[in-house]
Structure formats: structure tokens, C-alpha cells
Design a protein around this motif. Structure first.
Motif, PDB file in Angstrom:
ATOM      1  N   SER A 105       0.820  -1.215   0.000  1.00 37.09           N
ATOM      2  CA  SER A 105       0.000   0.000   0.000  1.00 37.09           C
ATOM      3  C   SER A 105       0.846   1.254   0.000  1.00 37.09           C
ATOM      4  CB  SER A 105      -0.902   0.028   1.229  1.00 37.09           C
ATOM      5  OG  SER A 105      -1.537  -1.183   1.386  1.00 37.09           O
ATOM      6  N   THR A 106       2.025   1.201   0.634  1.00 37.19           N
ATOM      7  CA  THR A 106       2.843   2.417   0.654  1.00 37.19           C
ATOM      8  C   THR A 106       3.142   2.871  -0.763  1.00 37.19           C
ATOM      9  OG1 THR A 106       4.828   1.088   0.718  1.00 37.19           O
ATOM     10  CG2 THR A 106       3.953   1.828   2.825  1.00 37.19           C
ATOM     11  N   ARG A 117      -5.226   8.645   6.653  1.00 38.93           N
ATOM     12  CA  ARG A 117      -6.543   8.096   6.994  1.00 38.93           C
ATOM     13  C   ARG A 117      -6.608   6.621   6.589  1.00 38.93           C
ATOM     14  NH1 ARG A 117     -11.730   8.292   4.474  1.00 38.93           N
ATOM     15  NH2 ARG A 117     -10.895   9.430   2.720  1.00 38.93           N
ATOM     16  N   PHE A 118      -6.060   6.325   5.404  1.00 29.37           N
ATOM     17  CA  PHE A 118      -6.061   4.947   4.922  1.00 29.37           C
ATOM     18  C   PHE A 118      -5.339   4.034   5.906  1.00 29.37           C
ATOM     19  CE2 PHE A 118      -3.816   1.602   2.585  1.00 29.37           C
ATOM     20  CZ  PHE A 118      -4.883   0.952   2.019  1.00 29.37           C
ATOM     21  N   LEU A 154     -15.700   1.443   6.376  1.00 30.16           N
ATOM     22  CA  LEU A 154     -14.929   2.675   6.177  1.00 30.16           C
ATOM     23  C   LEU A 154     -14.025   2.569   4.951  1.00 30.16           C
ATOM     24  CD1 LEU A 154     -13.899   3.414   9.854  1.00 30.16           C
ATOM     25  CD2 LEU A 154     -15.502   4.709   8.469  1.00 30.16           C
ATOM     26  N   LEU A 155     -13.455   1.367   4.742  1.00 27.53           N
ATOM     27  CA  LEU A 155     -12.486   1.246   3.656  1.00 27.53           C
ATOM     28  C   LEU A 155     -13.153   1.040   2.306  1.00 27.53           C
ATOM     29  CD1 LEU A 155      -9.795  -0.650   5.620  1.00 27.53           C
ATOM     30  CD2 LEU A 155      -9.405   1.421   4.323  1.00 27.53           C
ATOM     31  N   ILE A 156     -14.322   0.388   2.287  1.00 31.02           N
ATOM     32  CA  ILE A 156     -15.037   0.288   1.005  1.00 31.02           C
ATOM     33  C   ILE A 156     -15.426   1.690   0.554  1.00 31.02           C
ATOM     34  CG2 ILE A 156     -17.084  -0.576  -0.167  1.00 31.02           C
ATOM     35  CD1 ILE A 156     -17.048  -2.910   1.809  1.00 31.02           C
ATOM     36  N   GLY A 157     -15.874   2.494   1.524  1.00 30.87           N
ATOM     37  CA  GLY A 157     -16.260   3.867   1.185  1.00 30.87           C
ATOM     38  C   GLY A 157     -15.102   4.828   1.331  1.00 30.87           C
ATOM     39  N   ALA A 245     -15.231  -1.707  -4.436  1.00 30.02           N
ATOM     40  CA  ALA A 245     -15.110  -0.268  -4.638  1.00 30.02           C
ATOM     41  C   ALA A 245     -13.976   0.331  -3.821  1.00 30.02           C
ATOM     42  CB  ALA A 245     -16.429   0.419  -4.257  1.00 30.02           C
ATOM     43  N   GLY A 246     -13.561  -0.363  -2.782  1.00 33.37           N
ATOM     44  CA  GLY A 246     -12.486   0.166  -1.933  1.00 33.37           C
ATOM     45  C   GLY A 246     -11.138   0.071  -2.631  1.00 33.37           C
ATOM     46  N   PRO A 247     -10.117   0.683  -2.001  1.00 31.39           N
ATOM     47  CA  PRO A 247      -8.769   0.565  -2.558  1.00 31.39           C
ATOM     48  C   PRO A 247      -8.355  -0.903  -2.658  1.00 31.39           C
ATOM     49  CG  PRO A 247      -8.826   2.183  -0.795  1.00 31.39           C
ATOM     50  CD  PRO A 247     -10.150   1.507  -0.806  1.00 31.39           C
ATOM     51  N   THR A 248      -7.559  -1.250  -3.669  1.00 33.70           N
ATOM     52  CA  THR A 248      -7.243  -2.663  -3.915  1.00 33.70           C
ATOM     53  C   THR A 248      -6.534  -3.347  -2.742  1.00 33.70           C
ATOM     54  OG1 THR A 248      -7.155  -2.096  -6.217  1.00 33.70           O
ATOM     55  CG2 THR A 248      -6.276  -4.216  -5.607  1.00 33.70           C
ATOM     56  N   PRO A 249      -5.572  -2.701  -2.055  1.00 31.68           N
ATOM     57  CA  PRO A 249      -4.985  -3.374  -0.886  1.00 31.68           C
ATOM     58  C   PRO A 249      -6.037  -3.751   0.156  1.00 31.68           C
ATOM     59  CG  PRO A 249      -3.688  -1.469  -1.465  1.00 31.68           C
ATOM     60  CD  PRO A 249      -4.910  -1.411  -2.309  1.00 31.68           C
TER      61      PRO A 249
END
Lengths: 621, 102, 164
Positions: A105-106, A117-118, A154-157, A245-249
Motif C-alpha cells: 500500500s505504501t 486516513r487509509f 470505512l475502507l469500502i467507502g 469499490a475500496g482501494p485494492t490493498p
């Protein structure tokens, strides 16, 4: 081992730092904070695991307690972490794979404004998940359960400016909520039946119950409901494809490797209860099998690379449920563990591909990427081989084979499960290689200008090697018969007794599954070997599969719409009028009195004077 | 010194107070309204002095000192308010400054 | 009808008359001058009532400081010293306030003339007595007044500051 509490607390510390000071920290520093605590947690997990495994015979489980959490009457749950083979496996997977995903993710999130926040959410997730698996009692488990649900939401959105992401997040949260209700009710019922929530004690007490009595069946059904929601099994599987929909990691960590398998863990953890409810066991197996086939067939036709992986995740968890349903707890956990490695790899690989092609996710717009990004292609291919369970060299083969073997031999098993599992293996091979060929073969449709950096490729390579090696800790009887994995779990879960069968039949099973994998791969090669030019037109059947067997619109028509009309129907209510009247009165006085507030100072003075005169008059009269 | 019925002094205070009150209600100019408030405060002080004189005690005078203090502070703040209102609306009409209606 | 009483009556009438002129005046500066006259005559009454210290304060602080402050503001605003809004002169605008004022006076009058309030037989209360009382039993009041003055100071400064 008395540092066990530090494993979940380290990510919590990172979360607190990032949540409180995240905005003020420079991006680089919050990235380091986000990763370092997870890394430390991972190292600590390895040390504790080594310590634990060396003394496995003498101390098969260890409990760390911070004392009583709270006391209500004679109910006083402890804030305690319980370490045994099962929870240690989960802890290792969460911290180590988690750390690799954090590391990835970094690079993946480096350009995002909200990286602190991520990482705050990701660390909170790690804390919640570790609490869930290490929990000593049902209440703490529930805390972790809700915590991971919250983080998932939280992470999906995470990219909340797009309303569709918010919709997907709510869908995931509400759907899993149905399951959470099951867990809460199960907790209450367990407490009512046993007078304690400590999992070990509950399982001990449950061991004395009569098989198939009403209360144990009810508890098992409710626990199953909880597991269905979290693990995206029929009929609650609809949220997982949208959760992409969330970030791939995030998808890699939460919606593939760890959180969605919490249901598997829950059933394995409370397996004693399920063993006492044979009907529910059968239901678990049937649901798992059905989910596996439905999700697998949906994956065949998807265009979005992440949705292929999402359906494949549902399908693979279906395998795990099938294993749970036949009482093969070890096999389910083994598949969980290999799946966590190769599915994290596949998601991260998909993430690397998506960044390379300007955040397009449609496979038909990629194509021909093999030569362009070989650093992604080869690890991704290893992951795919594992997912398709290519024989002998991949971890996926060993775990899937173990499930099929157990389904065949278990007293709870049935030949139908084996057949379905083989069909599933065939489907898996087709959709896996369809994905590989469409993405990497043929003509290149999109220019690549953003090649993945060394961190991304490094993480992918580690996971790629891992997805090959991970399988060799447990091999079939006819292939070396290594049992490191089941030895580790032997004190936590004991498989249901197996029928005596000739081990040479394992060759037959392996032969059939190998044939099917080869056939599936061959079919995919024939159809997509040269890549795909344009997206195919959709026949009604394809459209049906594409929409995941139309579960969404079925729910809309048969549950949501009737519910909405029912609500509208009971919304017209005489008693409500009474309350409306109260509102109207308040409204009326508001209208009258707000006229007095006309802003003219003289009128205010007049009012004050009138009041004063009245008071003086009352005094003197 | 003065020998008179107490009512005379008190009634004088009442009349002054009423005058200030009447002016406050009738006038719309903020400066005049503030002047009227001063008249009323002064009338209240007069009532205190008269009452204090009735008993020959210093308490009435002390109250008058407090009223003076308050009047000074009130005028300072009030005039500052008037200034900023004037700068904002270019008028001293109290009725124009009626945005704070409910 | 001794001399102080006659003086009291004269001062009362002057106070009432000048106050009436002050509240109805059109020129702000004229109104202030009438107000000074009214305050001075009230100061005379204070003197007659045996409060020479307060009479001095009335002249110094009210007529001196406060009214000068008013004058400053009027000059700062340069409002032409005339009240341009003259619709308050119209009789219809006097009806409501007039009724209210009459009511107030009636109530106050009733309160004053009810019963037997007694006779003013004044003695001089010296500044010394006032001072001893002020810094004795009324100490807390002095401190509160000091705090209020500070608040007024800060408030006025703040209001002026925000404008710029």
C-alpha cells in the motif's frame, strides 16, 4: 508469550497516532508509522509462534488476561486473549500477510491525499481482526467482529466523494449486519444455556449435551447465520462483489485474505457445537457447495478483473464451508491459509495492473501486458496456478485436494460434494485462465506509462514464492504424507471421524481433478488464448451470470419492495396523528411567538416594560 | 437641611424614569435611545439616594456609585456598538437594524 | 416651607423640564445640553438630600465623563446633529408608548403614595461614612464593579477592533 497482548495493541497504537495526529504528520512519516507497527506486530507474532510451537505438547494453549472487563451480576467477562493452534494460525496470517499488504500500500497509495486516513483504518482493522481471532470469550469476539465490519465499511467507502462507493459500503455493512444479529443472538443464547461466555468453558459444557437438541441447534443456526454474513455465502453473498469499490490493498486484506474468512474461523472455533447439530453441519456443506458453484459460474463472465477475483473469493470460501460442513476443520483452515496467500497475491497483482493501465479495471481494455510488466505477470501467474489448483507444485492444489479427500472420506461427507467440488475445480480453472489470457495475452489495448516500482514487485514476488511453498506443510498420504499443519491444529480442532478407505483412492481423486484442471485450462486457451479483441455481446444467460445470478434484483423485488410497501402501509396510523398534533401545536406557537421576535428594539422594550408594570402591579396590589 | 415628604422625592424619580421610558419607546435614533437609558438610570439612582436619605444611612449612596459605574461601562459598550452598527449600515435608525427577527 | 424645600421644588421642575426637552430634542447636541442641565439639577437635589459626595460624582462622572463620551461619538459620526427621522413626532406614534408610560407612572405612583412612607429629615452622610461602608461590607460589590468595568473595557475595545 506474556507479550501476546502487544500483537493487537501495536496496530491499535498506530491507529491512535494516525487518527489523532494524522493530518499534521507529513505523508512519509504517517506511511512509516502505518507500516512499522504492523511490521513489529508481525515479528512479535513470529517469535511468539516459535515459542508456542516448541512447547506445543506441554502447553497446547495459553491465555493472557488483563482481568475482568466488567461485572454485571454474576456475569463478568474477562478482557483476555487466548492463543492456541487455531488462533495462532490466524494471527500469523493476519500480521504477516497484513504487513506485506501494508508494504504494498505504501507504493499503491503513495499519491493519495488521504494516506494517513487509509493507514489509520487499516491499522484499526488489524487490531479488530486480531482481537476477533485472539478473543477468549464471545463478547470480545463480538467486539472484534463489529470492529472489522466497521473498518470494512470505512475502507469500502474510502473514496467517499463518489456516491457509488458510499452505496457499496452501506450495502456491505447492512448485509453483514444481518449476520451480526445472528452472532449477538447466539451470544445471548450461549450465555443463557451455559452461564458463561468463555469459549473454552462453553465448548467443555457443550460437550456434555445431547446431540441434536433444540438449544444447540439454535445456537449453531445463529452462528451459521453470522458466518454467512461475514464470509459472503448464500444467501448473503451479494455485498462482496460491490465491496471491490475500496482501494485494492483493502480488497486484498479484508475482502480476500482475512475478514471474509472470519466466518470460517468462527465455525472452526465453535466446531463442538456444530458437531452436536448434524443438520446444521449438512446445511453448512450444502450452502458452501451451492455458493461455490454459483459464484464460480458468475466469475466466468465478469469483465472487471477485481470482480472476477471477488467471485472467486466467494467461491473459494464456499470450498472452505464445504470442508467445515463435512467436519474437516483442518482442511478448511488449510484452505483458508493457502487461499490467504495466493488471493492476497492476486489482488495485489490486480492492483499493480490497474495502476499500470490508468485505473481501468475492465480486462477487455487491458490485453497483452505479459511483455510490458513481467514483474507483475510472473507472480500473478503463480497465484493463478495456485487458484486453479495446478497439481503438485501449488499450494492451492494441496488444500483443495485435502478438502475433496475429506469430503469423500468423512462420515459426514457425501459423494455429491466431491462431484460438485470437482465441477467447481473445472470452473475455477476456466475463469482463472480466462482472466490471465485476456489480461496478458493478445493485443495491447492500453498504453502503460506507470510501471510498478520495486516495492510492489518485491511484495508480489514474496507472495508468489509463498503461494508455491505454502502448500508443502500438509501433503496427501500418497505424496509424502507431511502433517505439520494438522499437527499444529490437533489440540484446537479434531476432525470428525473418517471412514476407513484405501489411500490409493487418493490417486484416483487427484487424477480426476488434474484432468479437470487441464481440461479447464485448455478450454480457456482455446477461447481466449490469443487474448480478446472486444467485449462479447451478452446472451440472456450470460447476463444472468454476469449479475451474479440476479440475486440483487431478486432481493429488490421479493424483499426490499414488499418491505417498503409494508412500511408505507403501516405508516398511516391514527396514533401517529396524536403525535403530529403535538408537533402542530408547537408549530403554531412557533408561528405566533416568532412574530414577537421582529428585530425592533423598541418592541422588545415595550414587552419588557409591560412585564415590569405587571410585576410591580402584582407587588403593590 | 431639607425636610420634605418622602413621596415628593420618590415621585420625582418616578416621573424622570417614566420620561426616559417614554423617550426610549418613541425615539428611533440609537443615540437618543441611549440618552433615554441614561435618564432612566439616573432616575433609579435618585430613588436610591432618596431612600438612603430617609434613614440617614450611606447604603443608598453606595448603590448610586454602583449605578454610576454600570452606566459608565454601559455607555462605553453601547457607544462602541452604535459605532459598528453605523459603519455597517450607515444609519442610526434602530428599526433598520432589525435583521435579528425570528 | 423652608428654603431647602423651595430649592428642592425648583430643582425638581428644572430637572423635569430639561429632561422633557432632552428626550424630544431634534439636535443630538442640544439634547445633550438639556441632559446636562437635568443632571446638574439632580445633583442639586442630591446635595439637598445630604449626599454631597454623590452630588460631586454626578457632576464629574455623569455630566463630565459620560456626556463627553456621547459628544465624542456624535462628532465622530458627524451625523449633522439632526435627527432626520421625524415620523416619531407624529401623534399616532405616541399612542402606544404614551399609554404604557401612563400605566407605568400610575403603578409607580400608587406604590409610592400607598401607606405612609414618612418624612425626609435629612442629615449629611459624609464621604467618610460612604467610604468606610463601601470598602467594608460592600467590598465584594466594589470588586464586582471593577470586573464589570474591565469587561466593558475589553468589550468596547474588541468591538472597535473588529471593524478595521
Amino acid at each position: 508469550m506474556n507479550l501476546l497482548w502487544l500483537i493487537p495493541v501495536l496496530p491499535l497504537t498506530a491507529f491512535l497516532i494516525l487518527a489523532l495526529f494524522g493530518r499534521r504528520l507529513p505523508k512519509a512519516l504517517s506511511t512509516v508509522v502505518g507500516c512499522a507497527f504492523m511490521g513489529a506486530s508481525g515479528i512479535l507474532a513470529i517469535i511468539i509462534a516459535l515459542q508456542f510451537l516448541l512447547n506445543l505438547e506441554t502447553t497446547p494453549s495459553y491465555t493472557w488476561s488483563s482481568g475482568t472487563w466488567f461485572t454485571v451480576g454474576d456475569f463478568s467477562p474477562e478482557f483476555a486473549f487466548h492463543l492456541d493452534g487455531l488462533s495462532m494460525l490466524m494471527t500469523l496470517v493476519i500480521t504477516l500477510i497484513g504487513f506485506l499488504i501494508f508494504l504494498f500500500s505504501t507504493a499503491y497509495m503513495a499519491t493519495d491525499e488521504d494516506i494517513s486516513r487509509f493507514f489509520a483504518y487499516m491499522n484499526l482493522f488489524a487490531f479488530s481482526m486480531l482481537t476477533l481471532v485472539l478473543a477468549d470469550n464471545f463478547l470480545l469476539l463480538l467486539l472484534g467482529w463489529e470492529g472489522v465490519g466497521l473498518c470494512s465499511y470505512l475502507l469500502i467507502g474510502f473514496w467517499y466523494t463518489n456516491p457509488e462507493n458510499g452505496y457499496a459500503a452501506r450495502k456491505a455493512f447492512i448485509t453483514t449486519r444481518i449476520g451480526a444479529v445472528g452472532l449477538i443472538l447466539a451470544t445471548v443464547l450461549v450465555f443463557r444455556a451455559t452461564g458463561t461466555l468463555n469459549i473454552e468453558e462453553v465448548l467443555l459444557i457443550a460437550g456434555n449435551w445431547v446431540s441434536g437438541n433444540a438449544i444447540v441447534t439454535a445456537i449453531a443456526v445463529l452462528l451459521l447465520l453470522a458466518a454467512l454474513g461475514k464470509s459472503a455465502q448464500l444467501p448473503l453473498q451479494v455485498w462482496l462483489p460491490d465491496a471491490m469499490a475500496g482501494p485494492t490493498p483493502t480488497s486484498a486484506l479484508i475482502h480476500a485474505a482475512t475478514m471474509v474468512t472470519a466466518g470460517v474461523y468462527l465455525i472452526a472455533r465453535t466446531h463442538v457445537i456444530f458437531e452436536l447439530a448434524p443438520m446444521v453441519m449438512t446445511a453448512v456443506a450444502i450452502i458452501g457447495t451451492a455458493t461455490m458453484l454459483i459464484a464460480g459460474s458468475s466469475a466466468l463472465i465478469q469483465r472487471d478483473i477485481k470482480r472476477v477475483l471477488a467471485y472467486s473469493t466467494i467461491s473459494q470460501i464456499g470450498y472452505m464451508f464445504m470442508a467445515l460442513g463435512v467436519g474437516a476443520w483442518t482442511a478448511a483452515m488449510f484452505h483458508f491459509y493457502t487461499h490467504a496467500v495466493f488471493k492476497a497475491l492476486l489482488f495485489l497483482g490486480a492492483g499493480a495492473i490497474i495502476t499500470a493501465v490508468h485505473h481501468k479495471q475492465d480486462m477487455f481494455e487491458m490485453g497483452g501486458l505479459r511483455k510490458v510488466i513481467p514483474g507483475v505477470f510472473y507472480p500473478f501467474l503463480l497465484g493463478c496456478l495456485s487458484l486453479a489448483a495446478v497439481p503438485f507444485i501449488t499450494s492451492g492444489f494441496y488444500s483443495k485436494d485435502l478438502i475433496l479427500w475429506k469430503a469423500y472420506t468423512s462420515t459426514e461427507g457425501n459423494i455429491l460434494f466431491v462431484v460438485a467440488g470437482l465441477v467447481g475445480a473445472f470452473i475455477t480453472a476456466i475463469y482463472t485462465f480466462r482472466m490471465v489470457f485476456i489480461t496478458f495475452n493478445g493485443k495491447q489495448h492500453t498504453e502503460v506509462d506507470h510501471k510498478p516500482g520495486p516495492i510492489m514487485v518485491g511484495v508480489l514476488a514474496i507472495l508468489g514464492i509463498g503461494s508455491v511453498l505454502a502448500g508443502f506443510v500438509e501433503t496427501p498420504h500418497v505424496l509424502g504424507s507431511i502433517h505439520l499443519f494438522s499437527d499444529m491444529l490437533q489440540y484446537s480442532v479434531q476432525d470428525v471421524t473418517m471412514n476407513k478407505v484405501d489411500y490409493s483412492q487418493e490417486w484416483v481423486l487427484m487424477g480426476i481433478s488434474t484432468l479437470l484442471v487441464v481440461a479447464g485450462t485448455g478450454y480457456a486457451w482455446m477461447k481466449y488464448g490469443k487474448g480478446a479483441e472486444a467485449a462479447p455481446t451478452m446472451s440472456p444467460l450470460n447476463r444472468f451470470l454476469y449479475n451474479g445470478w440476479d440475486f440483487d434484483s431478486a432481493y429488490q423485488h421479493f424483499i426490499l419492495n414488499p418491505y417498503a410497501s409494508f412500511c408505507r402501509a403501516i405508516g398511516i396510523d391514527i396514533i401517529d396523528l396524536l403525535y403530529k398534533l403535538v408537533g402542530l401545536i408547537a408549530r403554531f406557537f412557533n408561528l405566533v411567538l416568532s412574530r414577537a421576535q421582529d428585530g425592533f428594539v423598541r418592541h422588545y422594550a415595550l414587552g419588557i416594560a409591560f412585564g415590569t408594570i405587571l410585576v410591580i402591579y402584582l407587588f403593590i396590589s | 437641611m431639607l425636610t420634605a415628604p418622602l413621596e415628593y422625592g420618590l415621585f420625582l424619580a418616578a416621573m424622570l424614569f417614566t420620561m426616559g421610558f417614554l423617550g426610549l419607546l418613541v425615539r428611533r435614533n440609537l443615540i437618543f435611545m441611549l440618552i433615554c437609558v441614561e435618564v432612566m438610570l439616573n432616575a433609579a439612582g435618585l430613588a436610591f439616594i432618596v431612600a438612603g436619605a430617609r434613614w440617614g444611612q450611606p447604603d443608598g449612596q453606595i448603590m448610586m456609585i454602583f449605578i454610576l459605574t454600570m452606566a459608565a461601562a454601559e455607555v462605553a459598550v453601547g457607544l462602541a456598538l452604535i459605532l459598528s452598527i453605523y459603519r455597517r449600515t450607515k444609519t442610526l435608525d434602530a428599526d433598520v437594524v432589525s435583521q435579528m427577527h425570528g | 416651607m423652608n428654603f431647602p424645600f423651595i430649592l428642592f421644588l425648583i430643582a425638581s421642575f428644572v430637572a423635569l423640564g430639561s429632561t422633557a426637552l432632552a428626550i424630544t430634542g431634534r439636535h443630538a447636541v442640544h439634547a445633550l445640553l438639556y441632559l446636562i442641565l437635568s443632571l446638574l439639577s439632580v445633583a442639586v437635589i442630591f446635595f439637598l438630600l445630604g449626599a454631597p459626595f454623590i452630588a460631586a460624582l454626578e457632576v464629574i462622572i455623569y455630566a463630565g465623563a459620560i456626556i463627553v463620551l456621547f459628544l465624542f461619538i456624535i462628532m465622530m459620526l458627524n451625523m449633522g446633529t439632526r435627527d432626520h427621522n421625524s415620523d416619531w413626532i407624529q401623534p399616532v406614534n405616541w399612542v402606544g408608548p404614551g399609554v404604557m408610560a401612563a400605566l407605568l407612572l400610575a403603578v409607580l405612583g400608587t406604590a409610592i403614595f400607598q401607606g405612609n412612607p414618612g418624612i425626609l429629615d435629612t442629615r449629611v452622610v459624609t464621604p467618610q461614612e460612604v467610604g468606610i461602608s463601601l470598602f467594608g461590607p460592600y467590598m465584594i460589590g466594589v470588586q464586582l464593579a471593577a470586573m464589570m468595568l474591565l469587561a466593558g473595557l475589553v468589550g468596547a475595545t474588541h468591538l472597535r477592533k473588529r471593524d478595521h
